[in-house]
Design an enzyme around this catalytic site. Structure first.
Site, PDB file in Angstrom:
ATOM      1  N   ARG A 138      60.076  42.669  43.489  1.00  0.00           N
ATOM      2  CA  ARG A 138      58.879  43.389  43.948  1.00  0.00           C
ATOM      3  C   ARG A 138      58.998  43.540  45.467  1.00  0.00           C
ATOM      4  NH1 ARG A 138      53.717  42.322  45.985  1.00  0.00           N
ATOM      5  NH2 ARG A 138      52.088  43.740  45.215  1.00  0.00           N
ATOM      6  N   LYS A 146      57.695  38.460  53.498  1.00  0.00           N
ATOM      7  CA  LYS A 146      56.699  37.394  53.535  1.00  0.00           C
ATOM      8  C   LYS A 146      56.964  36.418  54.682  1.00  0.00           C
ATOM      9  CE  LYS A 146      54.887  37.667  48.887  1.00  0.00           C
ATOM     10  NZ  LYS A 146      54.685  37.025  47.572  1.00  0.00           N
TER      11      LYS A 146
END
Length: 290
Positions: free
Chosen positions: A261, A227
């Site tokens: 995740r 991210k």
């Protein structure tokens, strides 16, 4: 485990969370922020799923709606066309796979579970985007991953503001947990939503205080993989963010994450084993109880 449940029931299969587990991301979208997670066509979907399971993924998370910041709207029909077929393919070819459907739409969640064989619902909106989601989860009796997001993907990064990002999210979780549990939902996993309506400073504050989320007494999911908090901080690209992902996954594990995740399963499984060693646990999953 700090009082957190050690197992969740995924369609009759007990998934052991006494050691952190890894969830592999399978995106059947043309525009997800990291190209390495995108798959197209039956062959690619099956190969990706088999590769992730071989690398140690306990859950496959299938999504058909890009939720990157400022993502374009995708119709329910188009999202359904993408994600439902992908889940059918995976469950047909790998019947024992534990599959999570990544959607905030209750009808698609219902179809994914009842018609296609998904065993977990992963909702980035925590029930905010579709008022039918909580009743759908209750009726299906499946584990529910409840993520916090301020706004929606198209506007969530415009100007996210919190008094105290961790305290505010915990308060938001608290009300929803009560509603779900009073409705009989047994397996709830909390995801504070790194990058979803948070600045980079918010994200790092959440990670620094990740253990605070354990006060809810529920399993925690950390979705940090590649991210912008990583690649913007390091002034690199998402394609170059694997090392940074491993570093922050380790921090999340030290803070009590039960599920990671990720796009890169093998490296996340290695992080779990190393952190378990550091914590002086085995890093091996025990046999399921009879």
């Amino acid at each position: 485990m700090n009082g957190k449940p050690k197992y969740i029931n995924t369609g009759g299969t007990l998934l052991d969370l006494s050691i952190p587990r890894v969830m592999g991301i399978i995106n059947v979208t043309p525009d997800s922020f990291y190209g390495g997670s995108r798959v197209h066509g039956e062959k690619e979907i099956v190969e990706k799923a088999l590769s992730m399971i071989s690398d140690g993924a306990a859950i496959l998370d299938v999504g058909g709606y890009s939720t990157r910041p400022y993502a374009s709207e995708v119709s329910q029909d188009e999202e359904g066309r993408r994600v439902l077929e992908a889940i059918r393919i995976i469950k047909r070819e790998i019947p024992d796979a534990i599959v999570s459907v990544d959607t905030f739409r209750a009808r698609l969640a219902f179809e994914a579970v009842s018609e296609c064989g998904a065993q977990i619902i992963n909702d980035i909106s925590g029930g905010e985007a579709d008022q039918e989601m909580f009743s759908t989860v209750r009726n299906l009796n499946v584990p529910y991953i409840m993520m916090h997001m301020q706004g929606m993907p198209g506007n969530m990064q415009n100007n996210p503001v919190y008094n105290d990002v961790v305290a505010d999210i915990l308060k938001w979780f608290g009300k929803k947990i009560v509603t779900l549990q009073e409705g009989g939902v047994k397996d709830i996993i909390l995801d504070p939503g790194f990058g979803f309506g948070k600045t980079i400073m918010h994200n790092f504050e959440m990670l620094r205080r990740f253990s605070d989320f354990s006060i809810a007494g529920l399993p925690l999911l950390a979705g940090i993989s590649r991210k912008s908090m990583i690649w913007k901080t390091l002034e690199i690209t998402p394609d170059e963010a694997l090392n940074g992902t491993s570093v922050l996954n380790a921090a999340a594990l030290l803070g009590g994450a039960d599920i990671l995740r990720v796009h890169d399963v093998k490296e996340a499984v290695q992080a779990v084993k190393l952190i378990c060693k550091l914590k002086n646990t085995t890093g091996e999953i025990k046999p399921k109880p009879e």
